[in-house]
Write a protein that holds these residues in place. Structure first.
Motif, PDB file in Angstrom:
ATOM      1  N   MET A   1       0.831  -1.197   0.000  1.00 26.53           N
ATOM      2  CA  MET A   1       0.000   0.000   0.000  1.00 26.53           C
ATOM      3  C   MET A   1       0.872   1.255   0.000  1.00 26.53           C
ATOM      4  O   MET A   1       0.639   2.160  -0.781  1.00 26.53           O
ATOM      5  N   ASN A   2       1.843   1.317   0.865  1.00 26.09           N
ATOM      6  CA  ASN A   2       2.675   2.507   0.927  1.00 26.09           C
ATOM      7  C   ASN A   2       3.418   2.753  -0.383  1.00 26.09           C
ATOM      8  O   ASN A   2       3.574   3.882  -0.806  1.00 26.09           O
ATOM      9  N   GLU A   3       3.869   1.671  -1.011  1.00 22.15           N
ATOM     10  CA  GLU A   3       4.593   1.819  -2.271  1.00 22.15           C
ATOM     11  C   GLU A   3       3.670   2.368  -3.364  1.00 22.15           C
ATOM     12  O   GLU A   3       4.092   3.177  -4.190  1.00 22.15           O
ATOM     13  N   ASP A   4       2.412   1.960  -3.359  1.00 26.30           N
ATOM     14  CA  ASP A   4       1.451   2.495  -4.331  1.00 26.30           C
ATOM     15  C   ASP A   4       1.317   4.007  -4.174  1.00 26.30           C
ATOM     16  O   ASP A   4       1.287   4.749  -5.153  1.00 26.30           O
ATOM     17  N   ILE A   5       1.225   4.444  -2.941  1.00 22.74           N
ATOM     18  CA  ILE A   5       1.081   5.881  -2.674  1.00 22.74           C
ATOM     19  C   ILE A   5       2.340   6.618  -3.096  1.00 22.74           C
ATOM     20  O   ILE A   5       2.281   7.638  -3.791  1.00 22.74           O
ATOM     21  N   ARG A   6       3.504   6.095  -2.705  1.00 23.06           N
ATOM     22  CA  ARG A   6       4.761   6.752  -3.089  1.00 23.06           C
ATOM     23  C   ARG A   6       4.903   6.826  -4.606  1.00 23.06           C
ATOM     24  O   ARG A   6       5.309   7.863  -5.146  1.00 23.06           O
ATOM     25  N   SER A   7       4.556   5.763  -5.309  1.00 22.48           N
ATOM     26  CA  SER A   7       4.713   5.785  -6.769  1.00 22.48           C
ATOM     27  C   SER A   7       3.772   6.800  -7.412  1.00 22.48           C
ATOM     28  O   SER A   7       4.139   7.470  -8.384  1.00 22.48           O
ATOM     29  N   GLN A   8       2.565   6.946  -6.882  1.00 21.23           N
ATOM     30  CA  GLN A   8       1.638   7.944  -7.417  1.00 21.23           C
ATOM     31  C   GLN A   8       2.146   9.358  -7.176  1.00 21.23           C
ATOM     32  O   GLN A   8       2.051  10.225  -8.049  1.00 21.23           O
ATOM     33  N   VAL A   9       2.690   9.600  -5.985  1.00 16.59           N
ATOM     34  CA  VAL A   9       3.235  10.925  -5.672  1.00 16.59           C
ATOM     35  C   VAL A   9       4.408  11.236  -6.593  1.00 16.59           C
ATOM     36  O   VAL A   9       4.497  12.329  -7.164  1.00 16.59           O
ATOM     37  N   LYS A  10       5.299  10.277  -6.778  1.00 16.96           N
ATOM     38  CA  LYS A  10       6.448  10.478  -7.672  1.00 16.96           C
ATOM     39  C   LYS A  10       5.975  10.767  -9.095  1.00 16.96           C
ATOM     40  O   LYS A  10       6.528  11.639  -9.781  1.00 16.96           O
ATOM     41  N   LYS A  11       4.960  10.046  -9.540  1.00 17.03           N
ATOM     42  CA  LYS A  11       4.427  10.230 -10.893  1.00 17.03           C
ATOM     43  C   LYS A  11       3.897  11.653 -11.076  1.00 17.03           C
ATOM     44  O   LYS A  11       4.198  12.317 -12.071  1.00 17.03           O
ATOM     45  N   VAL A  12       3.114  12.123 -10.110  1.00 17.56           N
ATOM     46  CA  VAL A  12       2.545  13.471 -10.208  1.00 17.56           C
ATOM     47  C   VAL A  12       3.653  14.526 -10.153  1.00 17.56           C
ATOM     48  O   VAL A  12       3.622  15.504 -10.905  1.00 17.56           O
ATOM     49  N   MET A  13       4.631  14.316  -9.272  1.00 13.28           N
ATOM     50  CA  MET A  13       5.748  15.261  -9.211  1.00 13.28           C
ATOM     51  C   MET A  13       6.445  15.344 -10.560  1.00 13.28           C
ATOM     52  O   MET A  13       6.749  16.437 -11.043  1.00 13.28           O
ATOM     53  N   LYS A  14       6.684  14.205 -11.179  1.00 17.10           N
ATOM     54  CA  LYS A  14       7.362  14.171 -12.474  1.00 17.10           C
ATOM     55  C   LYS A  14       6.522  14.864 -13.539  1.00 17.10           C
ATOM     56  O   LYS A  14       7.039  15.671 -14.322  1.00 17.10           O
ATOM     57  N   GLU A  15       5.213  14.567 -13.559  1.00 15.89           N
ATOM     58  CA  GLU A  15       4.319  15.186 -14.541  1.00 15.89           C
ATOM     59  C   GLU A  15       4.301  16.703 -14.418  1.00 15.89           C
ATOM     60  O   GLU A  15       4.180  17.413 -15.412  1.00 15.89           O
ATOM     61  N   ARG A  16       4.406  17.188 -13.191  1.00 13.06           N
ATOM     62  CA  ARG A  16       4.353  18.640 -12.950  1.00 13.06           C
ATOM     63  C   ARG A  16       5.732  19.288 -12.956  1.00 13.06           C
ATOM     64  O   ARG A  16       5.843  20.503 -12.748  1.00 13.06           O
ATOM     65  N   GLY A  17       6.773  18.481 -13.143  1.00 17.12           N
ATOM     66  CA  GLY A  17       8.129  19.023 -13.165  1.00 17.12           C
ATOM     67  C   GLY A  17       8.595  19.514 -11.808  1.00 17.12           C
ATOM     68  O   GLY A  17       9.395  20.449 -11.730  1.00 17.12           O
ATOM     69  N   LEU A  18       8.093  18.904 -10.749  1.00 17.64           N
ATOM     70  CA  LEU A  18       8.433  19.331  -9.398  1.00 17.64           C
ATOM     71  C   LEU A  18       9.610  18.537  -8.855  1.00 17.64           C
ATOM     72  O   LEU A  18       9.633  17.309  -8.954  1.00 17.64           O
ATOM     73  N   THR A  19      10.548  19.234  -8.279  1.00 19.00           N
ATOM     74  CA  THR A  19      11.684  18.573  -7.646  1.00 19.00           C
ATOM     75  C   THR A  19      11.374  18.305  -6.177  1.00 19.00           C
ATOM     76  O   THR A  19      10.441  18.880  -5.604  1.00 19.00           O
ATOM     77  N   GLN A  20      12.196  17.454  -5.586  1.00 20.85           N
ATOM     78  CA  GLN A  20      12.054  17.203  -4.153  1.00 20.85           C
ATOM     79  C   GLN A  20      12.247  18.497  -3.371  1.00 20.85           C
ATOM     80  O   GLN A  20      11.587  18.722  -2.356  1.00 20.85           O
ATOM     81  N   GLN A  21      13.145  19.365  -3.854  1.00 22.53           N
ATOM     82  CA  GLN A  21      13.396  20.627  -3.159  1.00 22.53           C
ATOM     83  C   GLN A  21      12.166  21.528  -3.169  1.00 22.53           C
ATOM     84  O   GLN A  21      11.831  22.145  -2.165  1.00 22.53           O
ATOM     85  N   VAL A  22      11.475  21.598  -4.294  1.00 17.35           N
ATOM     86  CA  VAL A  22      10.271  22.423  -4.383  1.00 17.35           C
ATOM     87  C   VAL A  22       9.214  21.918  -3.402  1.00 17.35           C
ATOM     88  O   VAL A  22       8.598  22.700  -2.672  1.00 17.35           O
ATOM     89  N   VAL A  23       9.025  20.609  -3.370  1.00 12.96           N
ATOM     90  CA  VAL A  23       8.040  20.026  -2.453  1.00 12.96           C
ATOM     91  C   VAL A  23       8.473  20.265  -1.006  1.00 12.96           C
ATOM     92  O   VAL A  23       7.651  20.623  -0.155  1.00 12.96           O
ATOM     93  N   ALA A  24       9.750  20.093  -0.734  1.00 11.10           N
ATOM     94  CA  ALA A  24      10.263  20.321   0.621  1.00 11.10           C
ATOM     95  C   ALA A  24      10.023  21.764   1.059  1.00 11.10           C
ATOM     96  O   ALA A  24       9.603  22.011   2.201  1.00 11.10           O
ATOM     97  N   ASP A  25      10.266  22.700   0.154  1.00 10.15           N
ATOM     98  CA  ASP A  25      10.037  24.110   0.477  1.00 10.15           C
ATOM     99  C   ASP A  25       8.567  24.361   0.809  1.00 10.15           C
ATOM    100  O   ASP A  25       8.256  25.096   1.754  1.00 10.15           O
ATOM    101  N   GLU A  26       7.662  23.770   0.046  1.00 13.05           N
ATOM    102  CA  GLU A  26       6.222  23.922   0.312  1.00 13.05           C
ATOM    103  C   GLU A  26       5.836  23.317   1.664  1.00 13.05           C
ATOM    104  O   GLU A  26       4.972  23.847   2.353  1.00 13.05           O
TER     105      GLU A  26
END
Length: 72
Positions: A1-26
């Protein structure tokens, strides 16, 4: 279950061109913390919750919300 959630979050971040730093700042956290969240080394749904959901035939899912309500 957790891996499904992580993979969806990574997918959306990639689609939106968001880096880990941008998300961390938010989130107001370190980029390393976001990396740990995405790698599964922290912020997992507690195992007992996962078990309980499974027993009940439920699954925690991630789905998009209205476009106007997203921050980044």
């Amino acid at each position: 279950m957790n891996e499904d959630i992580r993979s969806q979050v990574k997918k959306v971040m990639k689609e939106r061109g968001l880096t880990q730093q941008v998300v961390a700042d938010e989130l107001g956290v370190d980029r390393v913390y976001v990396n740990r969240m995405l790698s599964g080394s922290t912020s997992q749904v507690p195992a007992r919750w996962a078990e309980m959901l499974g027993i009940l035939g439920l699954r925690l899912t991630v789905e998009p919300i209205e476009p106007d309500s997203k921050k980044i």
